[in-house]
Design a protein around this motif. Structure first.
Motif, PDB file in Angstrom:
ATOM      1  N   GLN B  77       7.778  60.908  73.758  1.00  0.00           N
ATOM      2  CA  GLN B  77       8.200  61.892  72.944  1.00  0.00           C
ATOM      3  C   GLN B  77       8.011  61.592  71.444  1.00  0.00           C
ATOM      4  O   GLN B  77       8.315  60.483  71.099  1.00  0.00           O
ATOM      5  N   GLY B  79       8.984  63.950  68.573  1.00  0.00           N
ATOM      6  CA  GLY B  79       9.993  64.466  67.665  1.00  0.00           C
ATOM      7  C   GLY B  79       9.854  65.754  67.752  1.00  0.00           C
ATOM      8  O   GLY B  79       9.053  66.443  68.318  1.00  0.00           O
ATOM      9  N   ALA B  80      10.833  66.396  67.078  1.00  0.00           N
ATOM     10  CA  ALA B  80      10.969  68.130  66.919  1.00  0.00           C
ATOM     11  C   ALA B  80      10.455  68.297  65.831  1.00  0.00           C
ATOM     12  O   ALA B  80      10.542  67.867  64.444  1.00  0.00           O
ATOM     13  N   GLY B  82      10.550  71.585  63.088  1.00  0.00           N
ATOM     14  CA  GLY B  82      11.478  72.776  63.141  1.00  0.00           C
ATOM     15  C   GLY B  82      11.496  73.323  61.775  1.00  0.00           C
ATOM     16  O   GLY B  82      12.499  74.217  61.528  1.00  0.00           O
ATOM     17  N   VAL B  95       8.807  70.673  70.467  1.00  0.00           N
ATOM     18  CA  VAL B  95       9.026  69.117  70.731  1.00  0.00           C
ATOM     19  C   VAL B  95       7.838  68.619  71.004  1.00  0.00           C
ATOM     20  O   VAL B  95       7.079  69.221  72.023  1.00  0.00           O
ATOM     21  N   ARG B 145       1.398  52.415  65.693  1.00  0.00           N
ATOM     22  CA  ARG B 145       2.669  51.699  65.475  1.00  0.00           C
ATOM     23  C   ARG B 145       2.769  51.041  66.833  1.00  0.00           C
ATOM     24  O   ARG B 145       3.269  49.884  66.935  1.00  0.00           O
ATOM     25  N   LYS B 148       0.719  48.195  68.527  1.00  0.00           N
ATOM     26  CA  LYS B 148       0.928  46.739  68.111  1.00  0.00           C
ATOM     27  C   LYS B 148       2.167  46.051  68.728  1.00  0.00           C
ATOM     28  O   LYS B 148       2.118  45.076  68.980  1.00  0.00           O
ATOM     29  N   TYR B 176     -10.654  50.803  62.155  1.00  0.00           N
ATOM     30  CA  TYR B 176     -11.275  49.490  61.209  1.00  0.00           C
ATOM     31  C   TYR B 176     -11.612  48.302  62.305  1.00  0.00           C
ATOM     32  O   TYR B 176     -10.900  48.260  63.256  1.00  0.00           O
ATOM     33  N   PRO B 177     -12.685  47.560  61.789  1.00  0.00           N
ATOM     34  CA  PRO B 177     -13.131  46.535  62.518  1.00  0.00           C
ATOM     35  C   PRO B 177     -11.968  45.520  62.719  1.00  0.00           C
ATOM     36  O   PRO B 177     -11.225  45.198  61.487  1.00  0.00           O
ATOM     37  N   LEU B 178     -12.117  44.503  63.672  1.00  0.00           N
ATOM     38  CA  LEU B 178     -11.148  43.269  63.664  1.00  0.00           C
ATOM     39  C   LEU B 178     -12.117  42.196  63.724  1.00  0.00           C
ATOM     40  O   LEU B 178     -13.184  42.191  64.333  1.00  0.00           O
ATOM     41  N   ARG B 224      14.573  35.329  74.458  1.00  0.00           N
ATOM     42  CA  ARG B 224      13.474  35.508  73.525  1.00  0.00           C
ATOM     43  C   ARG B 224      12.681  34.360  72.887  1.00  0.00           C
ATOM     44  O   ARG B 224      13.258  33.337  72.651  1.00  0.00           O
ATOM     45  N   LYS B 228       7.470  34.550  66.878  1.00  0.00           N
ATOM     46  CA  LYS B 228       7.222  35.960  67.028  1.00  0.00           C
ATOM     47  C   LYS B 228       6.145  36.318  68.083  1.00  0.00           C
ATOM     48  O   LYS B 228       4.965  35.760  68.260  1.00  0.00           O
ATOM     49  N   THR B 231       0.705  39.877  68.049  1.00  0.00           N
ATOM     50  CA  THR B 231       0.511  41.317  68.134  1.00  0.00           C
ATOM     51  C   THR B 231      -0.870  41.251  67.536  1.00  0.00           C
ATOM     52  O   THR B 231      -1.240  40.397  66.935  1.00  0.00           O
ATOM     53  N   SER B 233      -3.266  43.171  65.055  1.00  0.00           N
ATOM     54  CA  SER B 233      -3.263  44.171  63.731  1.00  0.00           C
ATOM     55  C   SER B 233      -4.283  43.441  62.880  1.00  0.00           C
ATOM     56  O   SER B 233      -4.882  42.690  63.027  1.00  0.00           O
TER      57      SER B 233
END
Lengths: 233, 233
Positions: B77, B79-80, B82, B95, B145, B148, B176-178, B224, B228, B231, B233
């Motif tokens: 989902q 979001g709404a 409205g 929605v 988002r 990632k 875009y290229p990485l 954990r 980090k 990811t 990006s």
């Protein structure tokens, strides 16, 4: 037109606000006891119905302003909650929003409008009405996610703050301690956190250096940094 | 009860699906030309109204399944939406959901149900009905988002894939290229990307090593990683 729009599936649309604030270094959410049926007396988030002539976003903003007296509060839509029987008597689809309130700076306003509203720590919530616990769980997950990727944390900090204060805020939201040296190293790479040169001596003899937040222009694909921007996690 | 629930503000609730797919190495979205008023003939996302006896999520799933014939598509989902006048004739809160379809593996189904549905590259969209362009913009931001922070990219990859294929997918979504070396270094730190030991020689004489994705249990505060997680990006 009649074939397309069917009145059979008209329903009520509501908004619910998950209002986060820090109180005594604990992450809290604003709750109240419902003063009306259904579920009178039960603990609830603050919400209301969307009127015909206002957008869903405006309804959420209205609910928040009515309660807190504040207009400039950070607010973000979380999503729609649309289970068939989420309210007992009627079909109501609710759009949830989360908001961040800097309690220490603004606590005078909160509670003055809604006498029943109280701050409750997110780690010791009472049983809540409808699906409001689920809404809070999702808002908390969104807050933890968004605080990594955006400068949201500064919405909860005063104009000037120490790095200890900032670290405590992250720790409170994440729910676990962070390594102080790594934290300071990462903050050191954030160009938006500015050393004011001021020292706060109210807390200790040595004092704490005070920082402030200055907004940076967002990176575009053209000027994005070649390294990943620093995040706190 | 009458004071709380007011029928005056009943409205229609709809769902709209932003269905992403990769076609010819371009990120596309599934659109169709509306076959009915209002706005007959204009380009639109695929959607429908939420029925009284189905949840909003179920309605989105129904729309997607009716169109594609598939049940196991990744869907999230967004979001709404409205705004008061987002549809011209009635108050409709919509929605939005975004979905990821592995076009190359599944393209036989899409289009067989809805003859008018076509894949259009997100960077060359026609003018769209209502606020559907805004929905696609938000879905694209959410996809960039989420890709990632989550293993979403594997929803768009086949069972076995080369690292070049994986890199192209990221590049297509980001726009875009990485850097190839950095990309491979980061993938090397992802325990969920497993080397199958197989070589695909269909594309070149030297061949491309094939990898697969194996789900890892999510980290908890207790286990954990101290660093980090990597990811792209």
């Amino acid at each position: 037109m009649q074939e397309y729009y069917s009145d059979n599936s008209m329903m009520l649309v509501a908004v619910d606000c998950i209002i986060f604030g820090l109180k005594d270094n604990r992450l809290c959410v604003l709750l109240y006891r419902r003063g009306f049926e259904p579920c009178k007396g039960e603990w609830s988030l603050l919400g209301g119905f969307v009127n015909k002539n206002e957008s869903v976003d405006s309804a959420a903003r209205r609910v928040l302003t009515t309660l807190t007296g504040l207009n400039d509060v950070y607010m973000q839509q979380l999503g729609a909650f649309g289970a068939v029987n989420r309210e007992p008597d009627r079909r109501v689809v609710s759009v949830a929003y989360y908001a961040l309130l800097n309690v220490s700076e603004r606590n005078t306003s909160v509670g003055s409008v809604s006498d029943n509203a109280v701050w409750v720590a997110v780690d010791s919530l009472p049983p809540l009405v409808f699906d409001h616990q689920e809404m809070i769980d999702m808002a908390l997950a969104a807050l933890r996610r968004d605080i990594k990727a955006t400068p949201l944390v500064f919405e909860l900090l005063p104009e000037m703050f120490s790095l200890t204060h900032m670290q405590t805020l992250y720790e409170t939201i994440y729910g676990y301690p962070l390594d102080k040296r790594n934290f300071r190293k990462r903050v050191g790479t954030m160009p938006e956190v500015i050393d004011t040169g001021l020292i706060d001596k109210t807390g200790s003899r040595r004092g704490a250096r005070l920082f402030t937040y200055r907004k940076q222009s967002p990176p575009t694909p053209e000027n994005r940094p070649s390294h990943k921007p620093s995040t706190i996690s």
